[in-house]
Design a protein around this motif. Structure first.
Motif, PDB file in Angstrom:
ATOM      1  N   LEU A 294       0.894  -1.088   0.029  1.00 53.62           N
ATOM      2  CA  LEU A 294       0.108  -0.108   0.044  1.00 53.62           C
ATOM      3  C   LEU A 294       0.897   1.152   0.018  1.00 53.62           C
ATOM      4  O   LEU A 294       1.770   1.207   0.687  1.00 53.62           O
ATOM      5  CB  LEU A 294      -0.978   0.080   1.310  1.00 53.62           C
ATOM      6  CG  LEU A 294      -1.792  -0.963   1.486  1.00 53.62           C
ATOM      7  CD1 LEU A 294      -2.638  -1.053   2.917  1.00 53.62           C
ATOM      8  CD2 LEU A 294      -2.841  -1.330   0.345  1.00 53.62           C
ATOM      9  N   THR A 295       0.582   2.376  -0.835  1.00 54.11           N
ATOM     10  CA  THR A 295       1.210   3.587  -0.990  1.00 54.11           C
ATOM     11  C   THR A 295       0.138   4.348  -0.101  1.00 54.11           C
ATOM     12  O   THR A 295      -0.879   4.667  -0.505  1.00 54.11           O
ATOM     13  CB  THR A 295       1.665   4.072  -2.040  1.00 54.11           C
ATOM     14  OG1 THR A 295       2.140   5.547  -2.139  1.00 54.11           O
ATOM     15  CG2 THR A 295       0.458   4.047  -2.993  1.00 54.11           C
ATOM     16  N   VAL A 296       0.553   4.959   0.977  1.00 56.59           N
ATOM     17  CA  VAL A 296      -0.103   6.171   1.823  1.00 56.59           C
ATOM     18  C   VAL A 296       0.749   7.548   2.045  1.00 56.59           C
ATOM     19  O   VAL A 296       1.949   7.158   2.201  1.00 56.59           O
ATOM     20  CB  VAL A 296      -0.445   5.362   3.104  1.00 56.59           C
ATOM     21  CG1 VAL A 296      -1.244   3.935   3.012  1.00 56.59           C
ATOM     22  CG2 VAL A 296       0.695   5.182   3.891  1.00 56.59           C
ATOM     23  N   PRO A 297      -0.060   8.357   2.221  1.00 58.76           N
ATOM     24  CA  PRO A 297       0.400   9.716   3.124  1.00 58.76           C
ATOM     25  C   PRO A 297       0.975   9.216   4.381  1.00 58.76           C
ATOM     26  O   PRO A 297       0.430   8.788   5.070  1.00 58.76           O
ATOM     27  CB  PRO A 297      -0.371  10.861   2.622  1.00 58.76           C
ATOM     28  CG  PRO A 297      -1.760  10.112   2.677  1.00 58.76           C
ATOM     29  CD  PRO A 297      -1.629   8.510   2.079  1.00 58.76           C
ATOM     30  N   ARG A 298       2.132  10.010   4.807  1.00 62.96           N
ATOM     31  CA  ARG A 298       2.552   9.890   6.102  1.00 62.96           C
ATOM     32  C   ARG A 298       1.478  10.242   7.212  1.00 62.96           C
ATOM     33  O   ARG A 298       1.443   9.846   8.240  1.00 62.96           O
ATOM     34  CB  ARG A 298       3.807  10.758   6.493  1.00 62.96           C
ATOM     35  CG  ARG A 298       5.078  10.501   5.857  1.00 62.96           C
ATOM     36  CD  ARG A 298       6.385  11.155   5.893  1.00 62.96           C
ATOM     37  NE  ARG A 298       7.396  10.582   5.352  1.00 62.96           N
ATOM     38  CZ  ARG A 298       7.683  11.335   4.016  1.00 62.96           C
ATOM     39  NH1 ARG A 298       6.843  12.306   3.491  1.00 62.96           N
ATOM     40  NH2 ARG A 298       8.626  10.691   3.581  1.00 62.96           N
ATOM     41  N   SER A 299       0.459  11.182   6.941  1.00 63.70           N
ATOM     42  CA  SER A 299      -0.113  11.668   7.925  1.00 63.70           C
ATOM     43  C   SER A 299      -1.353  10.793   8.321  1.00 63.70           C
ATOM     44  O   SER A 299      -1.964  10.858   9.378  1.00 63.70           O
ATOM     45  CB  SER A 299      -0.766  13.020   7.350  1.00 63.70           C
ATOM     46  OG  SER A 299      -1.515  12.754   5.998  1.00 63.70           O
ATOM     47  N   VAL A 300      -1.682   9.864   7.289  1.00 61.31           N
ATOM     48  CA  VAL A 300      -2.781   9.010   7.722  1.00 61.31           C
ATOM     49  C   VAL A 300      -2.320   7.575   8.661  1.00 61.31           C
ATOM     50  O   VAL A 300      -3.084   7.001   9.266  1.00 61.31           O
ATOM     51  CB  VAL A 300      -3.549   8.360   6.554  1.00 61.31           C
ATOM     52  CG1 VAL A 300      -4.066   9.574   5.498  1.00 61.31           C
ATOM     53  CG2 VAL A 300      -2.595   7.344   5.779  1.00 61.31           C
ATOM     54  N   VAL A 301      -1.061   7.508   8.744  1.00 64.17           N
ATOM     55  CA  VAL A 301      -0.495   6.338   9.214  1.00 64.17           C
ATOM     56  C   VAL A 301      -0.845   6.400  10.879  1.00 64.17           C
ATOM     57  O   VAL A 301      -1.390   5.383  11.261  1.00 64.17           O
ATOM     58  CB  VAL A 301       1.084   6.154   9.128  1.00 64.17           C
ATOM     59  CG1 VAL A 301       1.706   5.065   9.826  1.00 64.17           C
ATOM     60  CG2 VAL A 301       1.565   5.981   7.645  1.00 64.17           C
TER      61      VAL A 301
ATOM     62  N   ILE B 221       3.746  -1.153   3.939  1.00 66.11           N
ATOM     63  CA  ILE B 221       3.198   0.399   3.938  1.00 66.11           C
ATOM     64  C   ILE B 221       4.523   1.230   3.534  1.00 66.11           C
ATOM     65  O   ILE B 221       5.480   1.085   4.001  1.00 66.11           O
ATOM     66  CB  ILE B 221       2.773   0.733   5.335  1.00 66.11           C
ATOM     67  CG1 ILE B 221       1.645  -0.076   5.876  1.00 66.11           C
ATOM     68  CG2 ILE B 221       2.172   2.323   5.204  1.00 66.11           C
ATOM     69  CD1 ILE B 221       0.430   0.166   4.715  1.00 66.11           C
ATOM     70  N   ALA B 222       4.287   1.938   2.232  1.00 67.89           N
ATOM     71  CA  ALA B 222       5.134   2.806   1.665  1.00 67.89           C
ATOM     72  C   ALA B 222       4.464   4.235   2.099  1.00 67.89           C
ATOM     73  O   ALA B 222       3.788   4.728   1.178  1.00 67.89           O
ATOM     74  CB  ALA B 222       5.351   2.589   0.125  1.00 67.89           C
ATOM     75  N   ALA B 223       5.232   4.799   3.166  1.00 69.05           N
ATOM     76  CA  ALA B 223       4.439   6.110   3.554  1.00 69.05           C
ATOM     77  C   ALA B 223       5.237   7.369   2.789  1.00 69.05           C
ATOM     78  O   ALA B 223       6.489   7.493   2.974  1.00 69.05           O
ATOM     79  CB  ALA B 223       4.862   6.372   5.043  1.00 69.05           C
ATOM     80  N   SER B 224       4.466   7.947   1.843  1.00 71.38           N
ATOM     81  CA  SER B 224       5.240   9.063   1.224  1.00 71.38           C
ATOM     82  C   SER B 224       4.123   9.932   0.452  1.00 71.38           C
ATOM     83  O   SER B 224       2.989   9.473   0.403  1.00 71.38           O
ATOM     84  CB  SER B 224       6.002   8.515  -0.119  1.00 71.38           C
ATOM     85  OG  SER B 224       6.519   9.592  -0.936  1.00 71.38           O
ATOM     86  N   GLU B 225       4.288  11.317   0.506  1.00 72.24           N
ATOM     87  CA  GLU B 225       3.171  12.227  -0.105  1.00 72.24           C
ATOM     88  C   GLU B 225       3.228  12.013  -1.723  1.00 72.24           C
ATOM     89  O   GLU B 225       2.582  12.457  -2.490  1.00 72.24           O
ATOM     90  CB  GLU B 225       3.697  13.423   0.377  1.00 72.24           C
ATOM     91  CG  GLU B 225       3.824  13.932   1.621  1.00 72.24           C
ATOM     92  CD  GLU B 225       3.068  13.002   2.462  1.00 72.24           C
ATOM     93  OE1 GLU B 225       1.660  13.316   2.311  1.00 72.24           O
ATOM     94  OE2 GLU B 225       3.315  12.268   3.495  1.00 72.24           O
ATOM     95  N   LYS B 226       4.272  11.053  -2.119  1.00 76.77           N
ATOM     96  CA  LYS B 226       4.238  11.303  -3.714  1.00 76.77           C
ATOM     97  C   LYS B 226       3.059  10.246  -4.288  1.00 76.77           C
ATOM     98  O   LYS B 226       2.800   9.379  -3.729  1.00 76.77           O
ATOM     99  CB  LYS B 226       5.752  10.468  -4.233  1.00 76.77           C
ATOM    100  CG  LYS B 226       5.789  10.319  -5.697  1.00 76.77           C
ATOM    101  CD  LYS B 226       7.170   9.661  -6.025  1.00 76.77           C
ATOM    102  CE  LYS B 226       7.257   9.647  -7.419  1.00 76.77           C
ATOM    103  NZ  LYS B 226       8.730   8.903  -7.767  1.00 76.77           N
ATOM    104  N   LEU B 227       2.422  10.936  -5.254  1.00 75.04           N
ATOM    105  CA  LEU B 227       1.707  10.172  -6.035  1.00 75.04           C
ATOM    106  C   LEU B 227       2.284   9.385  -7.075  1.00 75.04           C
ATOM    107  O   LEU B 227       2.813   9.819  -7.947  1.00 75.04           O
ATOM    108  CB  LEU B 227       0.578  11.195  -6.733  1.00 75.04           C
ATOM    109  CG  LEU B 227      -0.322  12.212  -5.737  1.00 75.04           C
ATOM    110  CD1 LEU B 227      -1.030  13.354  -6.585  1.00 75.04           C
ATOM    111  CD2 LEU B 227      -1.142  11.346  -4.804  1.00 75.04           C
ATOM    112  N   VAL B 228       1.901   8.029  -6.996  1.00 75.94           N
ATOM    113  CA  VAL B 228       2.538   7.109  -7.695  1.00 75.94           C
ATOM    114  C   VAL B 228       1.536   6.375  -8.562  1.00 75.94           C
ATOM    115  O   VAL B 228       0.508   6.161  -8.402  1.00 75.94           O
ATOM    116  CB  VAL B 228       3.412   5.937  -6.830  1.00 75.94           C
ATOM    117  CG1 VAL B 228       4.473   6.582  -6.008  1.00 75.94           C
ATOM    118  CG2 VAL B 228       2.570   5.202  -6.006  1.00 75.94           C
TER     119      VAL B 228
END
Length: 314
Positions: A104-111, A133-140
Motif C-alpha cells: 500500500l502507498t499512503v501519505p505519512r499523515s494517515v499512518v 506500507i510505503a509512506a510518502s506524499e508522492k502520487l505514484v
C-alpha cells in the motif's frame, strides 16, 4: 549481438507427456495418468521429437527406453517443468485465499491516526497476509510501482480508480500555537493572513500548494507566505505547535493538539470541506483475495465508525 530469448509458441507442448512416458517407461501408463488415449500420447511425443529435432525414445514391442538425447532432455526438462508446476500452484493459492504480500502507498499523515489501528486489526484477522506500507506524499502509478492499492484524500485520486471511503468528509482548518498568538493578533478574515507567517506545503510535483478557504458558497485560493515549507502535513503541524507560524491542515490531524491546548483553530467559518480519505485501486474485474479482504475490512471499519458517530451524535 543481442540474443532472442523468447519462448516459441507451443515450445512446451508435449513436455508433460514426455515426462510421464519417461517416468513410467510406458505409453499406456502415461496415457492413463494423464487421462488421454495412448494414440494421443504417441502423437504428442512425435510432435515433440519433430520440434526438438531428435528421437527421444527407443520403442520396441515390449519396452520403452530413452535415447541419449532423451536422457539429456529429461535431465533439463524435468526440474524446469516441476518449477512451472510449483509456480502455478503458488499463483493458484494466492488467487483462491487471502495470502501473500499486500503493498500500500499512503501519505505519512494517515499512518498514526487512521492506518495503525486498521492494520493491527487486519493483521490479526488475516495472519497469512503480509502488509507493506510505503509512506510518502508522492502520487505514484500503482501498477508501475507494484502497489496493490493506495490511500489518499479524495481530491487527489484519478477518476479511473475505484475509491472506497475510509473517513467522513472533514474540514481543512487553520491552526496556530498559543505562543504564536501571544505575539500576533488572531486573523478575523482571510485577508488578515497576508500579515501572518503561514506555513506552506510543497506538493510532490514541486509546486507550492495555495491555501484554500471558502466565503459562503465561494471558494478562495490564496498564495500565502511564511518562513517554513514542508512536504507533508505532520511536519507542518509540528512546526505550528512550535510557534513557527500558522498551518492549514486536515482537521483530524490537528484534533489531538487542539484538544491538548497546543494549537488553536482560527477562521473556522472560512474552513473548506474535503471529501475525506479513500482507499483506491485500479478498476478491474478480478481482484486478488488479499486485496478483497482488505477492502472488506476497510468497509467494515468505516461502517462501524459511521454508526458510532450517529450514536454519539457527533
Amino acid at each position: 549481438m543481442k540474443q532472442n530469448f523468447t519462448v516459441r509458441q507451443g515450445a512446451l507442448d508435449g513436455v508433460e507427456a514426455f515426462l510421464s512416458v519417461a517416468q513410467h517407461r510406458s505409453f499406456r501408463k502415461a496415457a492413463a495418468e494423464l487421462g488421454v488415449s495412448t494414440s494421443a500420447i504417441s502423437q504428442s511425443i512425435r510432435v515433440l521429437e519433430a520440434r526438438v529435432g531428435a528421437t527421444l525414445f527407443i520403442r520396441t514391442t515390449r519396452s520403452v527406453g530413452l535415447t541419449e538425447a532423451g536422457e539429456r532432455f529429461l535431465s533439463r526438462a524435468k526440474p524446469a517443468f516441476e518449477e512451472l508446476v510449483a509456480a502455478s500452484e503458488i499463483a493458484r493459492e494466492l488467487g483462491q485465499r487471502p495470502a501473500g504480500l499486500l503493498r500500500l502507498t499512503v501519505p505519512r499523515s494517515v499512518v498514526p491516526i487512521l492506518l495503525e489501528p486498521l492494520i493491527a486489526s487486519f493483521c490479526q484477522a488475516y495472519p497469512e497476509i503480509e502488509v507493506e506500507i510505503a509512506a510518502s506524499e508522492k502520487l505514484v502509478d500503482l501498477a508501475t510501482e507494484g502497489f496493490d492499492a493506495g490511500i489518499r484524500m479524495g481530491q487527489f485520486i484519478d477518476a479511473d480508480m475505484v475509491a472506497v471511503p475510509m473517513t467522513l468528509p472533514f474540514r481543512f482548518v487553520i491552526v496556530g500555537s498559543p505562543a504564536y498568538f501571544a505575539r500576533r493578533d488572531r486573523p478575523e478574515c482571510p485577508d488578515d493572513l497576508r500579515q501572518h507567517a503561514c506555513l506552506r506545503l510543497r506538493r510532490s510535483n514541486g509546486a507550492l500548494a495555495p491555501w484554500s478557504l471558502k466565503d459562503g458558497d465561494h471558494a478562495i485560493e490564496m498564495a500565502v507566505s511564511g518562513p517554513f515549507i514542508a512536504n507533508d502535513f505532520p511536519t507542518m503541524l509540528s512546526a505550528a505547535v512550535e510557534g513557527v507560524g500558522l498551518a492549514q491542515v486536515p482537521e483530524p490531524i490537528a484534533a489531538e493538539s487542539v484538544r491538548a491546548g497546543k494549537l488553536v483553530s482560527v477562521l473556522e467559518p472560512f474552513a473548506p470541506m474535503a471529501p475525506g480519505v479513500f482507499l483506491y485501486y485500479p478498476s478491474r474485474r478480478q481482484i486478488m483475495p488479499k486485496l478483497r479482504a482488505f477492502i472488506d475490512h476497510v468497509k467494515s471499519r468505516s461502517n462501524a465508525n459511521k454508526n458510532r458517530v450517529h450514536v454519539d451524535g457527533r
